[in-house]
Design a protein around this motif. Structure first.
Motif, mmCIF file in Angstrom:
data_model
loop_
_atom_site.group_PDB
_atom_site.id
_atom_site.type_symbol
_atom_site.label_atom_id
_atom_site.label_comp_id
_atom_site.label_asym_id
_atom_site.label_seq_id
_atom_site.Cartn_x
_atom_site.Cartn_y
_atom_site.Cartn_z
ATOM 1 N N HIS A 93 0.876 -1.296 0.091
ATOM 2 C CA HIS A 93 0.041 0.089 0.000
ATOM 3 C C HIS A 93 1.040 1.313 0.009
ATOM 4 O O HIS A 93 2.082 1.232 0.274
ATOM 5 N N HIS A 95 1.460 5.629 1.091
ATOM 6 C CA HIS A 95 1.111 6.969 2.022
ATOM 7 C C HIS A 95 1.683 8.117 1.084
ATOM 8 O O HIS A 95 2.585 7.712 0.313
ATOM 9 N N GLU A 105 6.091 8.805 5.295
ATOM 10 C CA GLU A 105 5.982 8.420 6.792
ATOM 11 C C GLU A 105 7.393 8.607 7.345
ATOM 12 O O GLU A 105 7.593 9.482 8.362
ATOM 13 N N HIS A 118 4.902 0.880 0.990
ATOM 14 C CA HIS A 118 5.022 -0.569 1.978
ATOM 15 C C HIS A 118 4.662 -1.540 1.502
ATOM 16 O O HIS A 118 3.497 -1.999 1.184
ATOM 17 N N THR A 198 1.781 1.879 11.245
ATOM 18 C CA THR A 198 1.738 3.284 11.318
ATOM 19 C C THR A 198 0.310 3.614 11.498
ATOM 20 O O THR A 198 0.073 4.709 11.345
HETATM 21 ZN ZN ZN Z 1 2.069 1.740 5.563
#
Ligand code: ZN
Ligand code: FBT
Length: 260
Positions: A93, A95, A105, A118, A198
């Motif tokens: 996925h 961010h 992140e 990730h 996270t």
């Molecule tokens: Zn993630």
């Protein structure tokens, strides 16, 4: 199950009220600063052996764009590096931010990238994924920074072409024949430390492997990710952006580097 998000009353500063682990001592993401990193010559190279046939579907869950893989056996695995044995690829996925100047992140020497990919793997020594998330050595996430540049990685196109099929929360589309290692940068140099999910419940079960070299994406490709909606199709279109958690205190954790 308590609603959580990235802004306002259910944003990252409020998560701990329903998910107390969010205030733990091994939380992610963190700042990675050269001054505080320790080169570890004993760190092994990591290897990904992914079967493109294990890719199943791509979906918008209202929080991110996720590709799900068949993890019913050791079909697509990550091994080596800081890991004890093989870890099964379960999903990947992203961010990202509301503009190209932020969205990652982890933050490296003060640098925020436009986004972060990730790839989540779990330790098959545990009977299933839900058991693995309760173990400190249960999960391994390979993190790759997305940097905006002029010559984007062509392999990102495959994922971004599917975005139109999953515009709204809950939408899912078949995503067959995809080997995510085509997204990897040239260098396998990495930092590693022990941390957490996270997102809530923020379990502290993750061996993070953060690649030093970002992959290049175009500003248009980032805009494509930002065209996803947080909401379902019968609800107002709220842009899915800024789905990143701020950096957390490192406390007494060592960040090791595989490179000098
Ligand atoms: Zn993630
Ligand atoms: N960001 S993260 O990699 O910690 C992560 C996972 F691994 C799994 C689910 C949600 C999520 F956010």
């Amino acid at each position: 199950y308590y609603p959580w998000g990235y802004d306002g009353d259910n944003g990252p500063d409020h998560w701990h009220k329903n998910y107390p682990i969010a205030k733990g001592r091994h939380q992610s993401p963190i700042e990675i600063n050269n001054k505080e990193v320790h080169y570890d010559p004993s760190l092994l190279p990591w290897f990904a052996s992914y079967d493109p046939g294990s890719a199943k579907t791509i979906l918008n869950n209202g929080k991110t764009c996720r590709v799900v893989f068949d993890d019913s056996f050791d079909r697509s695995v990550l091994r080596g590096g800081p890991l004890p044995g093989v870890f099964r690829l379960r999903q990947l996925h992203f961010h990202w931010g509301s503009s190209d100047d932020h969205g990652s992140e982890h933050v490296v020497n003060g640098v925020r990238y436009a986004g972060e990919l990730h790839l989540l793997h779990w330790n098959p020594k545990y009977s299933n994924y839900l058991d693995a998330v309760r173990r400190t050595d249960g999960i391994a996430v390979l993190a790759i920074f997305l940097q905006v540049g002029k010559t984007p990685k062509p392999e990102m196109k495959r994922i971004l072409e599917e975005i139109n099929a999953i515009k709204t929360k809950g939408k899912e589309a078949p995503f067959p024949n995809f080997d995510p290692s085509v997204l990897f940068p040239k260098s396998h140099d990495y930092w590693t430390y022990h941390g957490s999910f996270t997102t809530p419940p923020c379990e502290e079960c993750i061996t993070w492997i953060v690649l030093r070299e970002p992959i290049i994406v175009s500003s248009d490709q980032m805009a494509k990710l930002r065209s996803l909606s947080k909401n379902a199709e019968n609800e107002p279109d709220l842009p899915l952006v800024d789905n990143w958690r701020p950096t957390q205190p490192r406390y007494f954790r060592m960040v090791s580097a595989s490179f000098l």
